[in-house]
Design a protein around this motif. Structure first.
Motif, PDB file in Angstrom:
ATOM      1  N   ASP A 406     -20.491 -21.296 -39.169  1.00 31.29           N
ATOM      2  CA  ASP A 406     -19.659 -22.436 -38.785  1.00 31.29           C
ATOM      3  C   ASP A 406     -19.802 -22.746 -37.296  1.00 31.29           C
ATOM      4  N   THR A 407     -19.846 -21.691 -36.479  1.00 30.22           N
ATOM      5  CA  THR A 407     -19.907 -21.881 -35.031  1.00 30.22           C
ATOM      6  C   THR A 407     -21.225 -22.510 -34.594  1.00 30.22           C
ATOM      7  N   VAL A 408     -22.330 -22.036 -35.136  1.00 30.03           N
ATOM      8  CA  VAL A 408     -23.643 -22.607 -34.785  1.00 30.03           C
ATOM      9  C   VAL A 408     -23.744 -24.053 -35.250  1.00 30.03           C
ATOM     10  N   LYS A 409     -23.155 -24.346 -36.393  1.00 31.81           N
ATOM     11  CA  LYS A 409     -23.163 -25.727 -36.891  1.00 31.81           C
ATOM     12  C   LYS A 409     -22.476 -26.661 -35.894  1.00 31.81           C
ATOM     13  N   LYS A 410     -21.384 -26.170 -35.270  1.00 29.61           N
ATOM     14  CA  LYS A 410     -20.613 -27.006 -34.360  1.00 29.61           C
ATOM     15  C   LYS A 410     -21.098 -26.901 -32.914  1.00 29.61           C
ATOM     16  N   SER A 411     -21.735 -25.779 -32.568  1.00 27.17           N
ATOM     17  CA  SER A 411     -22.252 -25.591 -31.205  1.00 27.17           C
ATOM     18  C   SER A 411     -23.698 -25.112 -31.262  1.00 27.17           C
ATOM     19  N   PRO A 412     -24.609 -25.961 -31.713  1.00 26.77           N
ATOM     20  CA  PRO A 412     -26.006 -25.538 -31.844  1.00 26.77           C
ATOM     21  C   PRO A 412     -26.680 -25.217 -30.514  1.00 26.77           C
ATOM     22  N   ASP A 413     -26.074 -25.639 -29.405  1.00 25.43           N
ATOM     23  CA  ASP A 413     -26.667 -25.390 -28.092  1.00 25.43           C
ATOM     24  C   ASP A 413     -26.063 -24.152 -27.420  1.00 25.43           C
ATOM     25  N   SER A 414     -25.397 -23.304 -28.198  1.00 21.33           N
ATOM     26  CA  SER A 414     -24.833 -22.071 -27.656  1.00 21.33           C
ATOM     27  C   SER A 414     -25.737 -20.893 -27.993  1.00 21.33           C
ATOM     28  N   GLU A 415     -26.341 -20.281 -26.973  1.00 21.14           N
ATOM     29  CA  GLU A 415     -27.213 -19.130 -27.215  1.00 21.14           C
ATOM     30  C   GLU A 415     -26.418 -17.936 -27.736  1.00 21.14           C
ATOM     31  N   ASP A 416     -25.167 -17.813 -27.307  1.00 20.46           N
ATOM     32  CA  ASP A 416     -24.345 -16.700 -27.777  1.00 20.46           C
ATOM     33  C   ASP A 416     -24.046 -16.825 -29.264  1.00 20.46           C
ATOM     34  N   ALA A 417     -23.708 -18.034 -29.699  1.00 22.80           N
ATOM     35  CA  ALA A 417     -23.424 -18.248 -31.114  1.00 22.80           C
ATOM     36  C   ALA A 417     -24.659 -17.969 -31.962  1.00 22.80           C
ATOM     37  N   ARG A 418     -25.816 -18.413 -31.514  1.00 19.66           N
ATOM     38  CA  ARG A 418     -27.040 -18.186 -32.282  1.00 19.66           C
ATOM     39  C   ARG A 418     -27.404 -16.704 -32.319  1.00 19.66           C
ATOM     40  N   ASN A 419     -27.197 -16.014 -31.216  1.00 17.04           N
ATOM     41  CA  ASN A 419     -27.483 -14.589 -31.179  1.00 17.04           C
ATOM     42  C   ASN A 419     -26.571 -13.825 -32.140  1.00 17.04           C
ATOM     43  N   ALA A 440     -34.316 -19.031 -31.238  1.00 18.43           N
ATOM     44  CA  ALA A 440     -33.590 -20.242 -30.841  1.00 18.43           C
ATOM     45  C   ALA A 440     -32.691 -19.948 -29.637  1.00 18.43           C
ATOM     46  N   ALA A 441     -32.059 -18.778 -29.637  1.00 15.84           N
ATOM     47  CA  ALA A 441     -31.213 -18.389 -28.506  1.00 15.84           C
ATOM     48  C   ALA A 441     -32.034 -18.261 -27.233  1.00 15.84           C
ATOM     49  N   LEU A 442     -33.246 -17.722 -27.355  1.00 13.81           N
ATOM     50  CA  LEU A 442     -34.109 -17.534 -26.189  1.00 13.81           C
ATOM     51  C   LEU A 442     -34.687 -18.853 -25.678  1.00 13.81           C
ATOM     52  N   ARG A 443     -34.838 -19.824 -26.547  1.00 16.68           N
ATOM     53  CA  ARG A 443     -35.247 -21.151 -26.073  1.00 16.68           C
ATOM     54  C   ARG A 443     -34.141 -21.777 -25.227  1.00 16.68           C
ATOM     55  N   LEU A 444     -32.906 -21.477 -25.590  1.00 20.69           N
ATOM     56  CA  LEU A 444     -31.772 -21.985 -24.816  1.00 20.69           C
ATOM     57  C   LEU A 444     -31.587 -21.206 -23.518  1.00 20.69           C
ATOM     58  N   ASN A 445     -31.888 -19.900 -23.556  1.00 22.52           N
ATOM     59  CA  ASN A 445     -31.731 -19.047 -22.381  1.00 22.52           C
ATOM     60  C   ASN A 445     -32.830 -17.993 -22.380  1.00 22.52           C
ATOM     61  N   PRO A 446     -33.938 -18.231 -21.705  1.00 22.02           N
ATOM     62  CA  PRO A 446     -35.079 -17.299 -21.703  1.00 22.02           C
ATOM     63  C   PRO A 446     -34.767 -15.944 -21.064  1.00 22.02           C
ATOM     64  N   ASN A 447     -33.642 -15.822 -20.369  1.00 23.67           N
ATOM     65  CA  ASN A 447     -33.282 -14.564 -19.708  1.00 23.67           C
ATOM     66  C   ASN A 447     -32.167 -13.829 -20.438  1.00 23.67           C
ATOM     67  N   TYR A 448     -32.072 -14.051 -21.719  1.00 19.86           N
ATOM     68  CA  TYR A 448     -30.987 -13.499 -22.527  1.00 19.86           C
ATOM     69  C   TYR A 448     -31.406 -12.128 -23.064  1.00 19.86           C
ATOM     70  N   ALA A 449     -31.027 -11.065 -22.359  1.00 22.28           N
ATOM     71  CA  ALA A 449     -31.471  -9.710 -22.699  1.00 22.28           C
ATOM     72  C   ALA A 449     -31.022  -9.289 -24.095  1.00 22.28           C
ATOM     73  N   GLN A 473     -38.566  -3.738 -24.187  1.00 22.80           N
ATOM     74  CA  GLN A 473     -38.986  -3.618 -22.789  1.00 22.80           C
ATOM     75  C   GLN A 473     -38.641  -4.877 -22.004  1.00 22.80           C
ATOM     76  N   THR A 474     -38.771  -6.025 -22.647  1.00 23.53           N
ATOM     77  CA  THR A 474     -38.386  -7.277 -21.985  1.00 23.53           C
ATOM     78  C   THR A 474     -36.886  -7.291 -21.712  1.00 23.53           C
ATOM     79  N   ALA A 475     -36.107  -6.839 -22.698  1.00 26.18           N
ATOM     80  CA  ALA A 475     -34.653  -6.777 -22.521  1.00 26.18           C
ATOM     81  C   ALA A 475     -34.284  -5.889 -21.345  1.00 26.18           C
ATOM     82  N   LEU A 476     -34.995  -4.758 -21.200  1.00 27.43           N
ATOM     83  CA  LEU A 476     -34.687  -3.819 -20.117  1.00 27.43           C
ATOM     84  C   LEU A 476     -35.188  -4.308 -18.762  1.00 27.43           C
ATOM     85  N   ARG A 477     -36.214  -5.124 -18.756  1.00 27.70           N
ATOM     86  CA  ARG A 477     -36.627  -5.725 -17.488  1.00 27.70           C
ATOM     87  C   ARG A 477     -35.550  -6.673 -16.978  1.00 27.70           C
TER      88      ARG A 477
END
Length: 529
Positions: A406-419, A440-449, A473-477
């Motif tokens: 439901d949340t992603v449907k209403k806020s598709p531009d939220s990286e947290d909701a998609r994650n 999709a979350a990483l397209r919205l925020n490429p630095n989302y560990a 490893q990317t997450a830990l960087r």
């Protein structure tokens, strides 16, 4: 008066009965299932001397809410880890808050010029029913993690009601008002706004009292309680606001974005039919933007209404204060981690809203007696619509999958909701869909560990350890102190037979999170060989 209260309790419980069928969702899992504090009373000193998330090392926070953990602890001892028990506590607080709304509205209307009818369709009863059924409250009541909002509001209203009785001559309840205020503060920070409400109450309704000067002395205990709370909080956090959210916003932007937030809260209260757990925050950069102009206009209209009420109707002015003052902490964007707008922040301010409606209904009964019956019927229809909407919304909160879908449907531009939706997909074994949501979350925020970590978990579950390792490893960087990523990377190394590298990751994990049971077990297994 007993039967209206019984009916009110019944309605308040009935509209949230299906919430008892819900599971632990979102932060519930961390705050309850992964919270070692609530399972042992020996942790009480740590609870009162630490921030709200300190049981998870490496997670800083602005918040200090010790009684939340204490109540979770009590629920744990009463119900174990059964979700319905924790939901029940929230619902019972809501029932109590609805009764207090009835009593406060009744007291205001009877004492200051309007005598509400003793029958069940009286304005105080209608107002309390509106509060009990209002869909905007589902986030606070149905979400177990909303406990601080319903609990602090209950004790806030109890303190206010006792103070009103005290100022009416019931001297014995004064101490109980102070005690209730003390409890409220340790559930959530906005409780500190109560002294402002008490001062406004005295100024508007007691300024003709001959003892008004002596009444000023009554504020001293509330100030002392507030000061003691702030000292204890400072000792736990080592700062009043240790985290500054949204570092990209300058002071001007922080100030002007109060207006869109204020408009959004008013809109959600008046039209609670597009509810969403995660409202994406899009800050404005100038007041001359369309959103800025509209929001500023709404604020100006509200201010004009307050000035007019000051000149003509103090009860209406009190309603407006009761709406705005508890919301003030929510307007400090820098101090709110996560998202600045949350529906649960309206739980207490909605009392001012339903009080305003009660005043309107009382006015209609006197000035428009022929139309009063029709207006009452309209209010009853609204209560019916609210009740159905609340019951339907409760179903959205039944588990992570329905909630985040439901949340992603209403806020598709939220990286947290998609994650979070990715996690829900992964828990159902829908790994490809989980991977798609992480990407999709990483397209919205490429630095989302966290999204990289979850992507690694999904690839590991698909039997692709090398790709999983690269994601960890990317997450830990991005976040070297991400304990869960160290654990997952260690598990992937261990699965590939790289024992030395796995040991290093488990050790790094335990250096950040010493109570990580899984890392400790694997490390013991490795070192015992």
């Amino acid at each position: 008066m007993l039967m209206p209260i019984v009916m009110l309790l019944f309605v308040s419980f009935a509209v949230y009965f299906n919430a008892l069928l819900g599971d632990f969702v979102f932060d519930d899992k961390t705050q309850i299932l992964e919270n070692p504090w609530i399972s042992d009373i020996s942790n009480i000193p740590a609870i009162f001397s630490s921030s709200v998330w300190s049981f998870r090392l490496g997670i800083p926070t602005n918040y200090y809410r010790p009684l939340m953990h204490i109540l979770y602890m009590l629920s744990y001892y009463l119900f174990g880890l059964k979700p319905w028990g924790f939901h029940l506590v929230n619902v019972l607080f809501h029932c109590g808050a609805a009764v207090l709304v009835f009593l406060i509205v009744r007291k205001l209307l009877t004492t200051y010029g309007v005598m509400p009818s003793p029958v069940y369709l009286s304005p105080p009863f209608i107002a309390a029913l509106l509060f009990a059924s209002h869909p905007i409250h589902t986030e606070a009541v149905t979400w177990i993690a909303g406990l601080p909002d319903v609990a602090f509001t209950f004790f806030y209203l109890l303190s206010l009601y006792c103070y009103m009785l005290f100022r009416g001559g019931a001297k014995r309840v004064y101490l109980f008002s102070i005690l209730s205020f003390s409890v409220s503060t340790f559930f959530k920070e906005p409780a500190l706004t109560l002294p402002i409400i008490l001062i406004v109450y005295d100024y508007l309704f007691k300024k003709g009292d001959k003892t008004i000067r002596s009444a000023l002395k009554t504020y001293i205990p509330y100030i002392v309680v507030s000061s003691c709370y702030l000292l204890v909080r400072y000792n736990a956090l080592r700062s009043f606001v240790p985290i500054a959210s949204y570092p990209g916003l300058n002071t001007y932007q922080v100030i002007i974005n109060v207006f869109p937030l204020f408009r959004a809260y008013l809109t959600s209260l008046l039209w609670p039919f597009d509810l969403n757990l995660w409202h994406t925050f899009h800050p404005i950069n100038s007041l001359v933007e369309a959103q800025g102009v509209i929001s500023l206009g709404v604020t100006v209209i509200f201010f004009i209404a307050a000035v007019t009420a000051y000149r003509k109707d103090t009860v209406i002015l009190f309603c407006l204060f009761l709406f705005v003052v508890p919301l003030l902490p929510a307007f400090y964007i820098k101090g709110i981690s996560g998202k600045p707008f949350a529906e649960r922040y309206l739980y207490l301010p909605s009392v001012g809203f339903v009080l305003l409606l009660a005043i309107f209904l009382s006015w209609a009964k006197v000035k428009l007696p022929r139309a009063a019956v029709g207006i009452t019927v309209v209010f009853l229809m609204v209560i019916g619509v609210y009740s159905v909407s609340t019951i339907i919304r409760n179903n959205i909160w039944k588990d992570d999958f329905t909630l985040w879908t439901d949340t992603v449907k209403k806020s598709p531009d939220s990286e947290d909701a998609r994650n979070n939706l990715a996690n829900a997909y992964a828990s159902k074994g829908l790994l490809d869909m989980a991977i798609a949501e992480c990407q999709a979350a990483l397209r919205l925020n490429p630095n989302y560990a966290e999204a990289y970590n979850n992507l690694g978990v999904a690839y590991a579950s698909k039997g692709l350890p090398d790709i999983a390792i690269a994601e960890y490893q990317t997450a830990l960087r991005l976040n070297p102190l991400y304990a869960e990523a160290h654990l997952n990377l260690g598990l992937s190394y261990f699965a590939k037979g790289s024992v030395d590298m796995a040991q290093r990751e488990f050790e790094l994990d335990l250096a950040i999170k010493p109570d990580d049971y899984m890392a400790r077990q694997f490390l013991n297994f490795i070192t015992s060989k």
